[in-house]
Each structure stands twice: as structure tokens, then as C-alpha cells.
Enzyme design. Structure first.
Site, PDB file in Angstrom:
ATOM      1  N   CYS A  59       0.841  -1.203   0.000  1.00  0.00           N
ATOM      2  CA  CYS A  59       0.000   0.000   0.000  1.00  0.00           C
ATOM      3  C   CYS A  59       0.875   1.251   0.000  1.00  0.00           C
ATOM      4  O   CYS A  59       0.592   2.219  -0.703  1.00  0.00           O
ATOM      5  CB  CYS A  59      -0.922   0.023   1.212  1.00  0.00           C
ATOM      6  N   ASP A  60       1.921   1.221   0.780  1.00  0.00           N
ATOM      7  CA  ASP A  60       2.861   2.332   0.859  1.00  0.00           C
ATOM      8  C   ASP A  60       3.431   2.631  -0.539  1.00  0.00           C
ATOM      9  O   ASP A  60       3.406   3.776  -0.991  1.00  0.00           O
ATOM     10  CB  ASP A  60       3.982   1.963   1.846  1.00  0.00           C
TER      11      ASP A  60
END
EC number: 1.11.1.24
Length: 162
Positions: A59-60
Site C-alpha cells: 500500500c505504501d
């Protein structure tokens, strides 16, 4: 019901899957200042990134990549939607230097998750998916990732937006 996997383990998504051409369903999510945000509050071309948690490596990477790309696009707003609490989203964005992607939370009503078919029954999190909605609230791109730990097809999304 669509099945997705998390590190190979099967999970069940709640809600119906969207298709290109569908009208984008309404939803209420909560922004970082704890205010409700509805589909009607968003304008122009919109990208809705559904992610399990912004505090995970994939996600980062995804949000950082879209943050960089969003700065080059006109009349496009990118929203990252997760079950993370608004406080955690705001802290993460500040630490990561995210300025071009808006983070909103579906923790309260789970409307986005259910209306867009990304709510994971077993985990109470959102699955990874990308929705592009045009100025008329029509869905013009959809990608549901079958394996939650994989990244979306950035090039296809950006092609649609250009």
C-alpha cells in the site's frame, strides 16, 4: 461473490463487483478531519484506490507512486480508501510526504467497501482495487486484484486518465 487471496489464503468479498460503464455507487467515508465525504463531494475525474491498510509495504508503494503521478495529471483527484482510522491516515501521510492523494476512511459505515464490492468478510478490511470515475460519475476503469499483496497496473490506470 468474488474470491480474493491474501498470501494464497482464500477470502470472500461482500457486495457486487462494478464493471466499466456502471454508475459509480454513492458512499460516505470519513476524511482526516473527521468530516463525512460523499461521492457528490468529489468532482472531475477521480481515482479511488481501495487498500487493506496504508501502513503496509505494498500500500505504501502504491500510494507513493500515485502521489507522484497525480501531480502530473490535470483535473484528477486520487483518493485512497482504507479501514485505517483517520488519525492513522493523517499521521502516515505526514510522515510519507503525501500531498497529492487524499486519504479517507471507511471504518464507520463500510459503505464504500460494500457498495464497491471490496469489503473482506473474514478480515473487516478492504481488498485492493482501483476504480476510475469520470466527470459524470461513470466508472471508466476497474481493477480488482485477485491477490491482495500485488500492486495494480499503474500504466493502464494512467493511460485512462491521460
Amino acid at each position: 461473490m468474488m474470491k480474493v487471496t491474501f498470501q494464497g489464503a482464500p477470502l470472500t468479498l461482500k457486495g457486487s463487483q462494478l464493471k466499466v460503464g456502471d454508475k459509480a455507487p454513492d458512499f460516505t467515508v470519513i476524511d482526516n478531519e473527521l468530516n463525512p465525504l460523499k461521492l457528490d463531494d468529489t468532482k472531475g475525474k477521480r481515482v479511488f484506490l481501495s487498500v487493506p491498510s496504508i501502513d503496509t509495504p505494498v500500500c505504501d508503494m502504491e500510494v507513493r507512486r500515485f502521489n507522484t503521478e497525480a501531480s502530473k495529471l490535470n483535473n484528477v483527484t486520487v483518493y485512497t480508501i482504507s479501514m485505517d482510522l483517520p488519525f492513522a491516515q493523517a499521521r502516515w501521510c505526514g510522515t510519507a510526504g503525501i500531498e497529492n492523494v487524499k486519504t479517507v476512511s471507511d471504518y464507520k459505515d463500510r459503505e464504500f467497501g460494500e457498495n464497491y464490492g471490496v469489503y473482506i468478510n473474514e478480515l473487516g478490511l478492504l481488498s485492493r482495487a482501483v476504480f476510475v470515475v469520470d466527470e459524470n460519475d461513470k466508472v471508466i476503469y476497474v481493477e480488482y486484484l485477485e491477490e491482495i499483496t500485488e500492486e495494480p497496473n499503474y500504466n493502464k490506470v494512467l493511460e485512462i486518465l491521460r
